[in-house]
Design a protein around this motif. Structure first.
Motif, short mmCIF file in Angstrom:
data_model
loop_
_atom_site.label_atom_id
_atom_site.label_comp_id
_atom_site.label_asym_id
_atom_site.label_seq_id
_atom_site.Cartn_x
_atom_site.Cartn_y
_atom_site.Cartn_z
N THR A 152 0.84 -1.20 0.00
CA THR A 152 0.00 0.00 0.00
C THR A 152 0.88 1.24 0.00
OG1 THR A 152 -0.14 -0.07 2.42
CG2 THR A 152 -1.96 -1.09 1.18
N VAL A 153 0.45 2.25 -0.77
CA VAL A 153 1.20 3.51 -0.86
C VAL A 153 0.21 4.67 -0.92
CG1 VAL A 153 3.12 2.42 -2.09
CG2 VAL A 153 1.29 3.50 -3.39
N PRO A 154 0.60 5.86 -0.46
CA PRO A 154 -0.27 7.03 -0.61
C PRO A 154 -0.54 7.31 -2.08
CG PRO A 154 1.51 7.47 0.96
CD PRO A 154 1.84 6.18 0.29
N ILE A 155 -1.77 7.68 -2.38
CA ILE A 155 -2.16 7.96 -3.76
C ILE A 155 -1.27 9.05 -4.37
CG2 ILE A 155 -4.03 8.85 -5.23
CD1 ILE A 155 -5.99 7.52 -3.23
N ASN A 156 -0.89 10.04 -3.55
CA ASN A 156 -0.10 11.15 -4.09
C ASN A 156 1.35 10.78 -4.39
OD1 ASN A 156 1.12 11.09 -1.57
ND2 ASN A 156 0.40 13.11 -0.93
N ARG A 157 1.71 9.52 -4.19
CA ARG A 157 3.06 9.04 -4.54
C ARG A 157 3.07 8.26 -5.85
NH1 ARG A 157 6.52 12.04 -2.93
NH2 ARG A 157 4.70 13.31 -3.29
N LEU A 158 1.94 8.23 -6.54
CA LEU A 158 1.82 7.45 -7.77
C LEU A 158 2.11 8.30 -9.01
CD1 LEU A 158 -1.54 5.55 -7.04
CD2 LEU A 158 0.81 4.73 -6.64
N HIS A 159 2.78 7.68 -9.99
CA HIS A 159 2.99 8.29 -11.30
C HIS A 159 2.57 7.27 -12.35
CE1 HIS A 159 5.56 11.78 -10.05
NE2 HIS A 159 5.77 10.99 -9.01
N ARG A 160 1.86 7.72 -13.37
CA ARG A 160 1.47 6.81 -14.45
C ARG A 160 2.69 6.39 -15.27
NH1 ARG A 160 -3.15 9.86 -14.14
NH2 ARG A 160 -5.07 8.62 -14.00
N VAL A 161 2.68 5.15 -15.70
CA VAL A 161 3.72 4.64 -16.58
C VAL A 161 3.23 4.74 -18.01
CG1 VAL A 161 5.03 2.60 -17.27
CG2 VAL A 161 4.64 3.07 -14.84
N PRO A 162 3.89 5.51 -18.86
CA PRO A 162 3.48 5.64 -20.26
C PRO A 162 3.48 4.30 -20.97
CG PRO A 162 5.10 7.32 -19.69
CD PRO A 162 5.07 6.34 -18.55
#
Length: 336
Positions: free
Chosen positions: A121-131
């Motif tokens: 589990t991780v905070p949502i604001n730590r996510l980056h989309r992978v192209p």
């Protein structure tokens, strides 16, 4: 779920643990790939000041969103890479927008469970989309590439400058790639590992074998005695730190990337008389992280060149063993 847990010095084992449940504003990630880095090795040897056992390490990782607890632009099934830094948002550094040097900075995989597991589990604001152009295995290296991006930015590197990098581990090689992308002229890189130096040569860098020749003499023989504009210290030894001062030109810049375990000695007198600038670098900003993803997606660097092994999570002990053999390994990915 399966997880590679650290218990004590040199003790990492596969265990069955409870699958985590995302709290408010967290996402549950099904991990695809997670890289072993130097910090993980420090934890593995029981030398990290903050990491506490039992711990699931791994702060360089990518995966797929399994579930989300909160409002977000992300959706289940999105491919993501995780920016693992957690800032307090309240200290002077954070208030100045420099969240990466937060006085209370924490990292997923060091201060809390990380990516050497089937789920995390991780905070949502730590996510980056992978192209779509990127595989999830390559995307897992966004974090170390962001370190290299931030490091070169801190150096204020100019087009046409000569560069020396002392240490040809994954970070050193990535710094070389980014320096080349930013227009550096000759890029010299030293190490004692022939395997890593051969990789450096393949990437268009000038390798110097520190086990066979004096690094300073070796580099200056290529430049006909001309000193170096910018030197990056990435090995963390007093020897390499001493070499930075001997290599740097008048009014040049030394960038210390390594985290020294003991207080090193440095020739401040020579630095004083030659007006040498000394700067340090830590982590990366959010913009550095996004830039790293864009660079990979655009195919501007062959970051896959630093991946030496891709192992199943059941082979995590083998992965840590290989990391201790620099003549056999670079970046090792664990794939749950």
């Amino acid at each position: 779920m399966k997880a590679g847990q650290f218990f004590s010095g040199k003790d990492v084992r596969i265990k069955q643990v409870q699958k985590p449940i995302p709290k408010k504003d967290e996402a549950l990630i099904k991990v695809s790939s997670a890289g072993i880095c130097g910090t993980d090795m420090m934890i593995f040897f029981g030398k990290h000041p903050r990491a506490e056992a039992p711990l699931i390490m791994g702060h360089e990782f990518s995966g797929i969103i399994d579930s989300i607890n909160g409002v977000s632009d992300f959706t289940v099934g999105d491919r993501v890479v995780i920016e693992p830094t957690i800032s307090c948002g309240k200290c002077p550094a954070c208030e100045a927008g420099q969240m990466h040097v937060c006085q209370e900075l924490k990292l997923i995989g060091i201060d809390m469970d990380g990516g050497f597991a089937e789920y995390v589990t991780v905070p949502i604001n730590r996510l980056h989309r992978v192209p779509k152009e990127l595989s999830l295995s390559v995307a897992a290296l966004a974090e170390p590439l962001a370190v290299a991006v931030h490091t070169v930015r801190r150096s204020s590197l100019k087009i046409g400058e000569n560069v020396a990098i002392l240490g040809a581990g994954p970070i050193g090689l990535l710094i070389g790639m980014i320096a080349k992308l930013n227009g550096a002229n000759n890029i010299f890189i030293s190490d004692i590992s022939p395997y890593r130096l051969e990789k450096a040569k393949d990437l268009g860098l000038h390798p110097i074998n520190a086990g066979e020749k004096d690094v300073v003499d070796g580099i200056l023989s290529y430049t006909n005695g001309k000193l170096i504009d910018t030197v990056f210290e990435v090995a963390g030894t007093e020897t390499t730190l001493e070499q930075t001062v001997k290599l740097i030109k008048t009014q040049g810049k030394i960038v210390v990337v390594s985290v020294f375990k003991n207080r090193p000695l440095i020739d401040l007198t020579s630095m004083h008389f030659n007006e040498i600038s000394l700067t340090t670098t830590r982590c990366y900003s959010k913009d550095d992280f996004r830039t790293a993803i864009d660079i990979m997606a655009g195919g501007k660097v062959d970051i896959s060149a630093v991946i030496s092994h891709q192992l199943k999570i059941e082979e995590i002990e083998k992965g840590f063993s290989l990391m201790g053999e620099p003549d056999k390994s670079l970046k090792i990915l664990i794939q749950p």
